[in-house]
Design a protein around this motif. Sequence first.
Motif, PDB file in Angstrom:
ATOM      1  N   GLY A 236       0.787  -1.227   0.000  1.00 11.32           N
ATOM      2  CA  GLY A 236       0.000   0.000   0.000  1.00 11.32           C
ATOM      3  C   GLY A 236       0.814   1.269   0.000  1.00 11.32           C
ATOM      4  N   PHE A 237       2.014   1.225  -0.566  1.00  6.37           N
ATOM      5  CA  PHE A 237       2.902   2.394  -0.575  1.00  6.37           C
ATOM      6  C   PHE A 237       2.559   3.297  -1.754  1.00  6.37           C
ATOM      7  CE2 PHE A 237       6.951   4.432  -1.950  1.00  6.37           C
ATOM      8  CZ  PHE A 237       7.202   5.186  -0.811  1.00  6.37           C
ATOM      9  N   VAL A 238       2.424   4.588  -1.477  1.00  7.81           N
ATOM     10  CA  VAL A 238       2.163   5.596  -2.510  1.00  7.81           C
ATOM     11  C   VAL A 238       3.350   6.556  -2.522  1.00  7.81           C
ATOM     12  CG1 VAL A 238       0.539   7.307  -3.384  1.00  7.81           C
ATOM     13  CG2 VAL A 238      -0.294   5.416  -1.981  1.00  7.81           C
ATOM     14  N   LEU A 262      -1.348   3.493   2.289  1.00  6.10           N
ATOM     15  CA  LEU A 262      -2.794   3.385   2.361  1.00  6.10           C
ATOM     16  C   LEU A 262      -3.248   3.014   3.765  1.00  6.10           C
ATOM     17  CD1 LEU A 262      -3.763   1.320  -0.831  1.00  6.10           C
ATOM     18  CD2 LEU A 262      -3.860   3.808  -0.541  1.00  6.10           C
ATOM     19  N   ASP A 263      -4.337   3.619   4.197  1.00  4.52           N
ATOM     20  CA  ASP A 263      -5.106   3.090   5.315  1.00  4.52           C
ATOM     21  C   ASP A 263      -6.230   2.268   4.678  1.00  4.52           C
ATOM     22  OD1 ASP A 263      -3.690   4.190   7.626  1.00  4.52           O
ATOM     23  OD2 ASP A 263      -4.291   6.127   6.823  1.00  4.52           O
ATOM     24  N   ARG A 279      -2.407  12.311 -10.746  1.00  2.13           N
ATOM     25  CA  ARG A 279      -1.496  11.650 -11.684  1.00  2.13           C
ATOM     26  C   ARG A 279      -0.768  10.489 -11.017  1.00  2.13           C
ATOM     27  NH1 ARG A 279       1.454  12.718 -16.414  1.00  2.13           N
ATOM     28  NH2 ARG A 279       3.607  11.921 -16.399  1.00  2.13           N
ATOM     29  N   TYR A 280      -0.343  10.683  -9.768  1.00  3.50           N
ATOM     30  CA  TYR A 280       0.460   9.672  -9.078  1.00  3.50           C
ATOM     31  C   TYR A 280      -0.344   8.931  -8.010  1.00  3.50           C
ATOM     32  CZ  TYR A 280       4.220  12.185 -11.447  1.00  3.50           C
ATOM     33  OH  TYR A 280       5.025  12.770 -12.401  1.00  3.50           O
ATOM     34  N   ALA A 281      -1.636   8.774  -8.232  1.00  4.90           N
ATOM     35  CA  ALA A 281      -2.479   8.010  -7.317  1.00  4.90           C
ATOM     36  C   ALA A 281      -1.972   6.580  -7.186  1.00  4.90           C
ATOM     37  CB  ALA A 281      -3.926   8.008  -7.820  1.00  4.90           C
ATOM     38  N   PHE A 282      -2.343   5.938  -6.096  1.00  2.00           N
ATOM     39  CA  PHE A 282      -1.854   4.585  -5.805  1.00  2.00           C
ATOM     40  C   PHE A 282      -2.000   3.650  -7.006  1.00  2.00           C
ATOM     41  CE2 PHE A 282      -2.981   0.263  -4.241  1.00  2.00           C
ATOM     42  CZ  PHE A 282      -1.737  -0.096  -3.737  1.00  2.00           C
ATOM     43  N   GLY A 283      -3.179   3.574  -7.579  1.00  2.00           N
ATOM     44  CA  GLY A 283      -3.416   2.634  -8.666  1.00  2.00           C
ATOM     45  C   GLY A 283      -2.796   3.025  -9.983  1.00  2.00           C
ATOM     46  N   ASN A 284      -2.333   4.274 -10.116  1.00  2.00           N
ATOM     47  CA  ASN A 284      -1.709   4.733 -11.359  1.00  2.00           C
ATOM     48  C   ASN A 284      -0.224   4.423 -11.430  1.00  2.00           C
ATOM     49  OD1 ASN A 284      -4.147   5.782 -12.114  1.00  2.00           O
ATOM     50  ND2 ASN A 284      -3.614   7.926 -11.756  1.00  2.00           N
ATOM     51  N   GLN A 285       0.366   3.937 -10.346  1.00  2.00           N
ATOM     52  CA  GLN A 285       1.828   3.830 -10.291  1.00  2.00           C
ATOM     53  C   GLN A 285       2.421   2.913 -11.363  1.00  2.00           C
ATOM     54  OE1 GLN A 285       3.073   4.937  -5.777  1.00  2.00           O
ATOM     55  NE2 GLN A 285       1.899   3.056  -5.945  1.00  2.00           N
ATOM     56  N   PRO A 286       1.824   1.763 -11.678  1.00  2.00           N
ATOM     57  CA  PRO A 286       2.405   0.955 -12.762  1.00  2.00           C
ATOM     58  C   PRO A 286       2.409   1.679 -14.104  1.00  2.00           C
ATOM     59  CG  PRO A 286       0.881  -0.352 -11.431  1.00  2.00           C
ATOM     60  CD  PRO A 286       0.700   1.061 -11.014  1.00  2.00           C
ATOM     61  N   ALA A 287       1.325   2.360 -14.443  1.00  2.00           N
ATOM     62  CA  ALA A 287       1.260   3.067 -15.723  1.00  2.00           C
ATOM     63  C   ALA A 287       2.236   4.233 -15.765  1.00  2.00           C
ATOM     64  CB  ALA A 287      -0.171   3.560 -15.974  1.00  2.00           C
TER      65      ALA A 287
END
Length: 477
Positions: A236-238, A262-263, A279-287
């Motif tokens: 859960g690291f952002v 993330l909590d 742009r750099y949301a947790f779920g966007n990191q791979p893209a």
Amino acid sequence: MLLDNRFARDLPTLCVPCNPVAAPAPQLVFFNTALAADLGLPLPQDPAAGAALWSGNALPPGITPVAQAYSGHQFGHFSPVLGDGRALLLGERQDHDGQRRDLAFKGSGRTPFSRRGDGLAALGPMLREVLIGEGLHALGIPATRALAVATTGAPVYRDAELPGAVLTRVAASHLRVGSFQYAAAHTDRPTLQALLEHTLARHDPQQLGRADAGLHLLAAVAERQARLIAQWMGVGFVHGVMNTDNMALSGESIDFGPCAFLDAYDPARVFSSIDTHGRYAFGNQPAIAQWNLARLAEALLPLWDEAEHERVAEAATTVLQDFATRFEAHWQALQARKLGLSTPDAGLAHDWLALLHEHGVDHTAAWRALADARDQQARRLLDLFPDPADVAPWLARWQAVCAAGPTELRAVNPRVIPRNHRVEEALMAASEAGDWAPFNALLVAVRRPFDDDPALARFAEPPPAAQAARYRTFCGT
């Protein structure tokens, strides 16, 4: 303290010699004895001498600090000249495994790349580097680590007057995507080639001398980043600011300014106050990692003659397209381990995360509770959901296929992470009140993320939901 200055020697046009600013009254407030031992560095025996060394006031003979030059895409916009505006590379040293490690200052004063900044750092953000780096390292995630933090005795002015500090950071290297972007934009082909050879010698020596070595570097960096981002997602690291100047070619996590954990599980979660569009949301990191790799490919292209560009671009495109496959393979394998499965089950993993998202369940607590469920104590997991019936069908599916026991699950799903509210409490106490007890206690806890020690229980507790929802991070400059 003997350090090699290979970067400055190999690439003199990509750095500028620069000395740290004098600290009027330095004090050594943190020293990483385990990391120092790994580097073969002596422990500070005299407090005054240690403070003078790690504040930059008294560097040993033979060390010539340099500020590295690099460019970067910041939130998608290209900045042709960035560079170390408040950092200085001291040199490299081999650790006990024979791996070369950079030692660098952060917060040591103005450099030719500081622009309008003062080049300084406040104590709180430098202590954040300690907690996050040590936390990620304990979780088995590649990360830069703090060797020392020294307060300077001089104030730093941000929104308020804050105590100044200098961090000494240890990294596999400080080479970034932005390093190649700078060389491509501002130097010539021989310099770009020299940077490639230096990078390969540091991280991929088996590729030296091979045809299309730049493509091999691109593929190696893509593989390292695919593995790293999957590991981030698993805990859960952002990162918060995945600009190209913050993507290390070594595959280490670097620069922990606005990062958070993330909590409640939410792929769209953003913490950084400056990431207004997510742009750099947790779920966007791979893209975003894939996008950054495309910028690396562009910077490498001038290594080939123009007649070769079409062929090389096609080969680089294949590497970039394969990144999603690389990431997915690492992600599915990691989720299988976290779920205790002998083989990945994408549907089961997807449905689990969908449940966490739908019901706003704490990410770390939920994964950890799976171990209890395997230990015939499912109540802890069920209690995380508003209604136990919400998760019961999935739980039955999982228990039917889970091949691991509770001990194995506890070894891969951490109980303790650097919880955002605990980090803020520790930094505020140390920086504003001079109370080091919360910082020291949290540091012990994040270095033992998988332990069930009752003494660590408070560090495993999520914050109140309202507090978690309004939490924001700042870049710390």
